[in-house]
Write an enzyme that holds these catalytic residues in place. Structure first.
Site, PDB file in Angstrom:
ATOM      1  N   LYS A 105      36.406 -10.249  18.426  1.00  0.00           N
ATOM      2  CA  LYS A 105      34.985 -10.388  18.080  1.00  0.00           C
ATOM      3  C   LYS A 105      34.723 -11.849  17.743  1.00  0.00           C
ATOM      4  O   LYS A 105      35.631 -12.586  17.376  1.00  0.00           O
ATOM      5  CB  LYS A 105      34.670  -9.510  16.876  1.00  0.00           C
ATOM      6  CG  LYS A 105      34.880  -8.034  17.208  1.00  0.00           C
ATOM      7  CD  LYS A 105      33.782  -7.168  16.652  1.00  0.00           C
ATOM      8  CE  LYS A 105      33.998  -5.707  16.926  1.00  0.00           C
ATOM      9  NZ  LYS A 105      33.243  -5.182  18.057  1.00  0.00           N
ATOM     10  N   HIS A 161      39.740   1.351  25.446  1.00  0.00           N
ATOM     11  CA  HIS A 161      39.064   0.583  26.503  1.00  0.00           C
ATOM     12  C   HIS A 161      40.027  -0.301  27.314  1.00  0.00           C
ATOM     13  O   HIS A 161      40.013  -0.273  28.539  1.00  0.00           O
ATOM     14  CB  HIS A 161      37.969  -0.294  25.904  1.00  0.00           C
ATOM     15  CG  HIS A 161      36.993   0.461  25.055  1.00  0.00           C
ATOM     16  ND1 HIS A 161      36.616   1.758  25.315  1.00  0.00           N
ATOM     17  CD2 HIS A 161      36.296   0.105  23.943  1.00  0.00           C
ATOM     18  CE1 HIS A 161      35.741   2.165  24.411  1.00  0.00           C
ATOM     19  NE2 HIS A 161      35.540   1.180  23.558  1.00  0.00           N
TER      20      HIS A 161
HETATM   21  C1  BG6 Z   1      33.177   0.218  21.082  1.00  0.00           C
HETATM   22  C2  BG6 Z   1      33.790  -0.488  19.907  1.00  0.00           C
HETATM   23  O1  BG6 Z   1      33.947   1.327  21.444  1.00  0.00           O
HETATM   24  O2  BG6 Z   1      33.101  -0.683  22.186  1.00  0.00           O
HETATM   25  C3  BG6 Z   1      32.958  -1.700  19.540  1.00  0.00           C
HETATM   26  O3  BG6 Z   1      33.865   0.395  18.797  1.00  0.00           O
HETATM   27  C4  BG6 Z   1      32.778  -2.598  20.733  1.00  0.00           C
HETATM   28  O4  BG6 Z   1      33.550  -2.412  18.462  1.00  0.00           O
HETATM   29  C5  BG6 Z   1      32.286  -1.812  21.946  1.00  0.00           C
HETATM   30  O5  BG6 Z   1      31.826  -3.589  20.382  1.00  0.00           O
HETATM   31  C6  BG6 Z   1      32.322  -2.676  23.194  1.00  0.00           C
HETATM   32  O6  BG6 Z   1      31.693  -2.005  24.250  1.00  0.00           O
HETATM   33  P1  BG6 Z   1      30.978  -2.817  25.406  1.00  0.00           P
HETATM   34  O7  BG6 Z   1      30.552  -1.765  26.378  1.00  0.00           O
HETATM   35  O8  BG6 Z   1      29.839  -3.559  24.784  1.00  0.00           O
HETATM   36  O9  BG6 Z   1      32.008  -3.749  25.967  1.00  0.00           O
END
Ligand code: BG6
Length: 514
Positions: A364, A264
């Protein structure tokens, strides 16, 4: 109209409706009884149906070990849509699809299941006219992906050597380090071809993330300042207030770095830093993103110690509520050394960004959920203000807000009204919902639509995944060799360990205060 013939205000004629997917196909979900199917895929398919975008000739086949009849599967899917906040259930929309849902009980690691699936799919083709086009969505743990693709091949379902296309959507985590990324790619690529593989990163389904490219490349004023002459540094942050919830087992193996950074955060980094592609064709865009991953300067083992920070949350307060520390979470070891926070400073060895640090931070149990990219520009010379009460002018800051706010803001300095010259920072704000309203979306709609259309622009190519893991693997190695001392080192409800602040202070900078 302005004198140059362009409109002088936002054109509010409704956007042209995209065309329905042209090719007929069967959407085959492997792992159909799982959470992803329920929370994301099913509501996204319903939203596509509601917008009239699913192909005319279309069917869904679910495969899972969980025993249930086709009727029960149909009810389960309808229930998943009803339960979803992102997809208001409409029987008129979903009704026509219900009869096109099929279910097969089984584990694809068993040979006979592959054969059964093959027979089921030919029956579906005959009944629904889906022409042998199969989109396999592998909603299964990564350790099963390679084997599943091989089994599908044994059942003659994987290769495109007859009529119809075969596509495979694979979810993260695609690996746990550079070697395993290469091994998985080798395994899959020995069976199917790269153009059949759609490695999904749900961040690329977010409108605001896709907008980064439009913002950068459809606006002439940005390109001249989008480089090391004008940008001081970039901060990319993905903060979550949630803890690890029910995913302790997965998270113990992954940790914040693997879970968020090579996927991400690197996607956000690549869109922010990449050169303009020669077109919006999939390969052109992906080539430029790959160059960014390759341009990131590898960290030596010593640099890992000075350029990165890891953390783990202790108990604390989130929105006034006491929450437990990571080590007390479900299925987490009481002495766990898994990080729930990671911050890093990266440099890119290319002309555009030479000397501009990119600071990445994710964690987190931070005070709030915030995802954003902040581009801090260099300060203006303060010659004019010398000898006045104005000590310094703050740098301009451009923030791309991705969640929960979606928009873009620019901070600049303005004169505070009054006879004495005083200045203060003000913001120019664009918010998506003010202009475009909101439409129900899980974030998977565009990705599924693109995949059915064979457009791989928003998906990861094998070389990109490997390059991203190559950057983070030295960090993982050092962190593993030198287990963290002093964990837990930040309280839930704070912005991470103090070392993260020191990382910035050493560069005479600080994290943006959100
Ligand atoms: C996921 C992770 O890929 O993305 C999670 O495994 C995380 O740990 C999530 O909470 C976050 O995604 P978003 O779209 O809520 O920012």
């Amino acid at each position: 109209m302005l004198s140059d013939g362009t409109a002088d205000r936002f054109d509010d004629t409704p956007p042209e409706q995209p065309p329905r997917v042209k090719d007929p196909c069967v959407f085959v979900v492997i792992g159909a009884a799982g959470d992803l199917t329920k929370r994301m895929l099913t509501p996204a398919l319903h939203n596509l149906a509601a917008s009239g975008l699913l192909p005319e000739r279309f069917a869904i086949v679910g495969v899972d070990r969980v025993p249930m009849t086709t009727d029960e599967f149909r009810q389960r899917i309808a229930q998943a849509i009803e339960d979803s906040e992102e997809s208001p259930f409409d029987h008129r929309v979903w009704g026509p699809y219900e009869g096109r849902l099929h279910y097969l009980i089984g584990d694809l690691r068993e040979k006979s299941v592959g054969q059964q699936l093959r027979a089921l799919l030919s029956g579906v083709d005959e009944k629904s006219g889906t022409a042998g086009n199969y989109l396999f969505y592998l909603a299964i743990p990564p350790s099963l992906v390679g084997q599943t693709v091989t089994q599908l091949d044994e059942a003659s379902l994987a290769r495109e050597d007859g009529p119809g296309w075969r596509r495979f959507v694979i979810e993260k985590p695609l690996a746990h380090d550079a070697d395993s990324a290469r091994a998985l790619n080798r395994q899959i690529n020995s069976v199917i071809q790269e153009h059949q593989i759609y490695r999904i990163d749900h961040y690329l389904g977010k409108e605001t993330v896709q907008n980064i490219l439009v913002f950068r490349f459809a606006n002439g004023i940005l390109e001249p300042v989008w480089n090391n002459h004008y940008v001081d540094h970039v901060q990319i942050m993905v903060a979550e207030s949630l803890g690890v919830e029910q995913r302790g087992e997965y998270y113990e193996e992954a940790g914040a770095l693997r879970d968020m950074v090579p996927n991400h955060l690197f996607q956000l980094l690549a869109f922010t830093a990449m050169e303009p592609p020669i077109s919006f064709e999939a390969e052109a865009v992906r080539d430029e993103k790959l160059k960014i991953f390759r341009a990131i300067r590898p960290l030596s083992h010593e640099e890992v110690l000075t350029h990165t920070v890891r953390g783990q949350y202790d108990e604390g307060l989130i929105n006034g509520e006491r929450v437990p520390g990571y080590r007390k979470e479900l299925r987490v070891a009481s002495g766990s050394n898994t990080e729930t926070f990671a911050a890093l400073r990266l440099h890119m060895d290319n002309w555009r960004w030479s000397g501009v640090p990119f600071y990445l931070r994710t964690g987190k149990r931070m005070p709030r959920r915030v995802t954003e990219i902040a581009i801090q520009f260099k300060r203006a010379p303060d010659i004019l203000f010398r000898g006045t009460s104005i000590n310094s002018t703050p740098p301009n800051l451009l923030v791309i807000h991705i969640a929960p706010e979606e928009g873009i803001s620019l901070r600049f300095d303005a004169k505070v009204p009054g006879p004495v010259v005083r200045t203060g920072p003000v913001n120019m704000d664009f918010r998506y919902r003010d202009y475009f309203g909101t439409t129900p979306s899980t974030g998977y709609e565009t990705l599924l639509y693109d995949c059915m259309n064979g457009d791989a622009t928003l998906f990861q190519r094998a070389d990109m995944v490997e390059a991203a893991w190559t950057v983070v693997t030295p960090l993982l190695d050092v962190w593993e060799t030198l287990p963290a001392r002093g964990f837990p080192n930040y309280a839930a409800g704070t912005w991470g360990p103090t070392e993260a602040a020191s990382l910035m202070q050493r560069d005479s900078r600080r994290w943006r205060h959100v």
